[in-house]
Design a protein around this motif. Sequence first.
Motif, short mmCIF file in Angstrom:
data_model
loop_
_atom_site.label_atom_id
_atom_site.label_comp_id
_atom_site.label_asym_id
_atom_site.label_seq_id
_atom_site.Cartn_x
_atom_site.Cartn_y
_atom_site.Cartn_z
N GLY A 1 21.79 -14.99 -5.25
CA GLY A 1 22.37 -16.21 -5.80
C GLY A 1 23.59 -16.64 -5.01
N PRO B 1 15.05 -8.84 -11.01
CA PRO B 1 16.25 -9.09 -10.19
C PRO B 1 16.53 -7.92 -9.26
N ASP C 1 19.87 -13.73 -9.91
CA ASP C 1 18.91 -14.70 -10.42
C ASP C 1 17.52 -14.08 -10.47
N SER C 2 16.79 -14.36 -11.55
CA SER C 2 15.44 -13.82 -11.69
C SER C 2 14.45 -14.85 -12.20
N THR C 3 14.92 -15.97 -12.76
CA THR C 3 14.05 -17.01 -13.30
C THR C 3 14.19 -18.28 -12.47
N PHE C 4 13.05 -18.83 -12.07
CA PHE C 4 13.05 -20.01 -11.22
C PHE C 4 11.99 -20.99 -11.72
#
Length: 291
Positions: free
Chosen positions: A289, A231, A237-240
């Motif tokens: 985000g 991040p 946000d870091s997970t997609f």
Amino acid sequence: MKHALLEQPLRRRPLPKRRERLRFAIALMCGALLAGCSQTIGVTPPPPAVPSDFFWQAPALASGINYSILRNGSASDHRLTSQDGSHIRDAALGNAVSMVAFVGPDSVLLDSMGTNALFSLPAGYFFGSIATQTHSSVFLRDSIVLDVHMDSVKPDSVVYDTVRDTISRDTVTVVQQDTNTVEGGLLLLYGSHLDSGATWLAGNLLGPGLGSGIPIYATVLDRIDSLLIPPAAAGADSTFGESFRIRYAAPTGALLPVYWIAYYSKDVGPVLVQQYTSDSVMERAQILGPP
């Protein structure tokens, strides 16, 4: 005394025709089942990607998307908004339009990129093309030819030669060629080429020392089911989910040290854009985000 039948060699009595048919049908069924079990079950290919699914969504742009942009060694927050889904405004620039996006059913084109856009360009450089236009100009040139006349006097009469004015018109065509610069953009996503290893012509980079420009090609480096990136800030946000990693660069051997690698996530858009200079990340735009 032996029975006459015992002295005869034993013979198998033929089965009724109905039983033979039943045995043959069972044999066929077993063979088909064995053949089916020996076949390799193929993996169902993923459905084709829709470019607009991996770009900014209109509701998210309407409410605003925050990015952290690292440029010249310092990071700053940029809140991107758009009411029409095309003209992207940046709050850090006084809500000026920093990018214009053209989102279609098969492609996403990013146009009018300023120095503060996600895909930043060095000063004096831009995406576009050089077009040569030919113009024909017609000039009319008049020339007047006068006949020489002479009066001759005779004893009985005076003869006058009539003066005749002859006007001729010459047509001269002058061909002129004007070289104009046509602004273009960067073709970020191309629907029929969204697969690992695919490539397409994404744009033409113009600027000092580049002449008529250098072509920029997009190459899909990866297509993955999930993406995890460090991040940019606490709580970002870091997970997609499903994502693409795409590189935008000049052909090998071209004298252009700048290239870009961008990460696009489904239903989110570009989550990370890195600008490389001589294989080192010099600038970065990363999503934080919603506001």
